[in-house]
Design an enzyme around this catalytic site. Structure first.
Site, mmCIF file in Angstrom:
data_model
loop_
_atom_site.group_PDB
_atom_site.id
_atom_site.type_symbol
_atom_site.label_atom_id
_atom_site.label_comp_id
_atom_site.label_asym_id
_atom_site.label_seq_id
_atom_site.Cartn_x
_atom_site.Cartn_y
_atom_site.Cartn_z
ATOM 1 N N ASP A 123 64.763 84.532 34.320
ATOM 2 C CA ASP A 123 65.088 83.223 33.768
ATOM 3 C C ASP A 123 64.388 83.147 32.405
ATOM 4 O OD1 ASP A 123 65.810 80.416 33.663
ATOM 5 O OD2 ASP A 123 63.705 80.016 34.111
ATOM 6 N N ASP B 13 66.095 78.136 40.328
ATOM 7 C CA ASP B 13 65.920 79.584 40.476
ATOM 8 C C ASP B 13 65.681 79.990 41.930
ATOM 9 O OD1 ASP B 13 66.144 80.118 37.727
ATOM 10 O OD2 ASP B 13 64.028 79.650 37.405
#
Length: 643
Positions: A327, A542
């Site tokens: 990410d 996430d």
């Protein structure tokens, strides 16, 4: 911490082993150096004294295991081998087997205790009390009794018991127990204080932001306590191997002892001795002790560096990772945005910022926080200039019908007028024309009642050690380093170029990240035995990717609770460079594990083969069992040392 009972039992055991060992070597010395000759029955009695001192616990454990149906363990093997040696008149050899077996057990206890102490050091970060003020006096209470939002007092030298924000005081915090970093961090009003860190210089008053069971220290302790429960494939293999290996070698020892005499003139004594030698050397202690100990040491060494690994299976998986997906915001970048430019259209800059700040009033996203901070700064500047203004102050009563659109932005009503604040996808969904071409930062577009009002540009800086971390990963053979981000193409391209990433994919919704992750998993997953894919993230969105990856790695300091819960490994200081440290620890641990497996099996196989023709004697068998075990344990303890 060890109880007094445990310490007393360990001391008694040590005294017993020392006494038995001294008596044994005293007898050996008297026989060989002083040429002491005793009648056979007196010689048996003399050697039975150290044998019983050393061997009674082993024989009792073997009997207990026999009653419970677990006969094929090291106690059973040692008991049978030594009783057989005594029956053959090999008294010194019988006592030697028991003596060195017990010395090996002491080494094992020491090594396991050292590994446990490295883990239990983490347990000391849990304060037993918290200080709160009542009627002008400090009162010690159980941290579990402190409600969220309470004011606690942390004096110099004390640990912060619960996560919170400093409301009074200026000091330094030692966060080494959490992050592995030895240098202190300055902390003042408005700064966050993580539980488990030590207040070094001045008294702090902290408003708690969580209850104790949800705070950093509790999460760490839970990770540490559960780490030993998840077994690696190698550990499980060794357990299964020992389950079948031990009965097989016992059967082979019986065959060696009782079949050949029928074909060699009924030389029972010689062949039974060979069978006993085979039995002693075949004991799988070196494997069943050193392999779990190596993993335990690796997890303990990692914890001292602020890397929490939830089980040895994840440690083994990490050692094979060659593809890593990241990410962007909060992982590769600092996640601390600042407004860099405001471009209004038909309104003033202050009006545009005010609308955006109210639209983002309830969001914890870093971009929303940066917009609110910029709006607050406008009010502070106007006050400094002597202007009477309400700018900078959020009036939440103006905001209603707020709805967050995942991956796009926010839709709400401000003063009963519909306001949109988000990226270009949100504007396109409402057929509102906007443009963010050529902008290197992240853009927040704002529209009201269908009319475009302008954009606010914010930028996020790459973390200081991200470039170093990615170079280190490349050097370790992590050849595919991929960034997955919901940010715009221009922003992603700038960050990817700066970090020399293998690939990047921009403009992704949370479900898009999962789709890309599944593509990598399908092409190079653990199912084909070739590659491993790790995902590194910190946000709530996430969490699904962290759970789906072969190895999920969360940023623990800034990461959401959901991400930390879903991850297999947690980096407590949010530094990407810890990824390099974690992989090095995992690979070093696996090298130690396989070195012990190959060494132990090789030495044992050679001595077992030498035992059949009678070349190996009992002393060599003792080395093949106890000596190999001690060497394997000492090698396993290297996993604790992390440079």
């Amino acid at each position: 911490m060890l109880s007094l009972t445990a310490v007393s039992a360990r001391t008694k055991n040590l005294v017993r082993v020392i006494l038995g060992t001294l008596l044994f070597f005293g007898l050996l010395g008297a026989e060989h150096l002083l040429s002491l000759e005793l009648a056979q029955e007196w010689r048996l009695i003399a050697y039975m004294v150290p044998y019983l001192i050393l061997g009674i616990p082993v024989l009792l454990d073997a009997c207990s295991n026999l009653k419970s149906g677990h006969m094929f363990d090291e106690n059973f093997l040692m008991g049978v081998a030594t009783i057989g040696a005594l029956a053959l008149g090999e008294y010194p050899e019988a006592v030697a087997v028991m003596c060195f077996f017990q010395i090996g057990e002491l080494f094992e206890d020491y090594a396991v205790d050292k590994s446990r102490r490295s883990i239990s050091e983490m347990m000391d970060i849990c304060p037993e009390t918290a200080n709160i003020e009542q009627d002008g006096e400090l009162v010690e209470v159980d941290p579990y009794e402190v409600a969220e939002g309470s004011i606690i007092v942390v004096k110099p030298g004390e640990r912060v018991p619960i996560d919170g924000v400093v409301v009074e005081g200026l000091s330094e915090l030692d966060t080494s127990a959490l992050t592995g970093e030895s240098y202190p961090r300055e902390i003042g009003v408005g700064d966050e204080a993580a539980s488990g860190s030590i207040n070094l210089s001045r008294t702090l008053r902290i408003r708690t932001t969580k209850e104790f069971e949800d705070s950093t220290v509790s999460r760490i302790l839970e990770l540490v306590e559960n780490a030993a429960e998840e077994k690696s494939p190698t550990e499980n293999f060794i357990t299964r191997f020992a389950r079948y290996y031990t009965p097989v070698v016992c059967g082979l020892a019986l065959l060696i002892a009782f079949v050949p005499p029928f074909f060699t003139g009924f030389d029972w004594g010689s062949w039974i001795e060979r069978g006993l030698i085979f039995l002693v050397v075949s004991c799988p202690c070196a494997l069943v002790i050193s392999v779990p100990l190596s993993f335990f040491g690796g997890i303990g060494g990692a914890s001292r560096k602020g890397i929490m690994i939830k089980g040895s299976n994840y440690l083994e998986e990490l050692s094979r990772v060659d593809t890593m997906l990241f990410d962007k915001t909060g992982t590769l970048t600092q996640g601390v945005f600042a407004v860099s430019e405001i471009r209004p259209s038909g309104v003033t800059s202050d009006e545009l910022l005010e609308l955006a700040a109210h639209a983002e009033a309830y969001s914890n996203h870093p971009i929303a926080i940066s917009v609110r901070e910029a709006f607050a700064q406008v009010g502070e500047l106007q006050l400094e200039e002597g202007q009477v203004s309400s700018a900078g102050a959020l009036r939440l009563s103006r905001v209603s019908d707020l709805r967050e659109v995942p991956g796009q932005g926010v839709v709400c009503k401000i003063d009963e007028e519909e306001v949109l604040a988000g990226n270009k996808r949100l504007m396109d969904a409402y057929d509102i024309a906007c443009d963010d071409e050529g902008v290197a930062g992240t853009v927040l577009h704002v529209a009201r009642t269908g009319r475009y009002l302008g954009r606010i540009e914010v930028r996020d800086m790459v973390k200081d050690d991200t470039e170093e971390a990615l170079r280190g990963l490349a050097a370790l053979g992590v050849n595919r380093r991929v960034m997955l981000t919901g940010d715009r193409e221009e922003v992603a391209e700038r960050v990817a170029g700066q970090l020399d990433l293998s690939e990047y994919h921009a403009g992704l919704l949370p479900e898009d990240k999962i789709a890309y992750l599944k593509q990598y998993l399908a092409g190079s997953s653990k199912h084909d035995g070739k590659h491993r894919v790790a995902f590194v993230g910190d946000g709530i969105n996430d969490a699904p990717a962290l759970m789906a990856a072969d190895v999920g790695i969360a940023m623990g300091a800034m990461g959401s609770d959901a991400a930390i819960e879903a991850a297999d490994i947690v980096l407590m200081d949010d530094k990407p460079s810890r990824l390099v440290t974690a992989i090095r620890i995992s690979r070093k641990t696996m090298r130690i594990v396989w070195a012990n497996i190959v060494f132990a099996l090789s030495v044992k196989a050679v001595i077992m083969l030498l035992a059949v023709p009678g070349i190996a004697n009992m002393w060599l068998a003792i080395f093949g069992d106890v000596g190999v075990t001690v060497i394997a344990i000492l090698n396993a303890m290297r996993a604790l040392r992390v440079k």
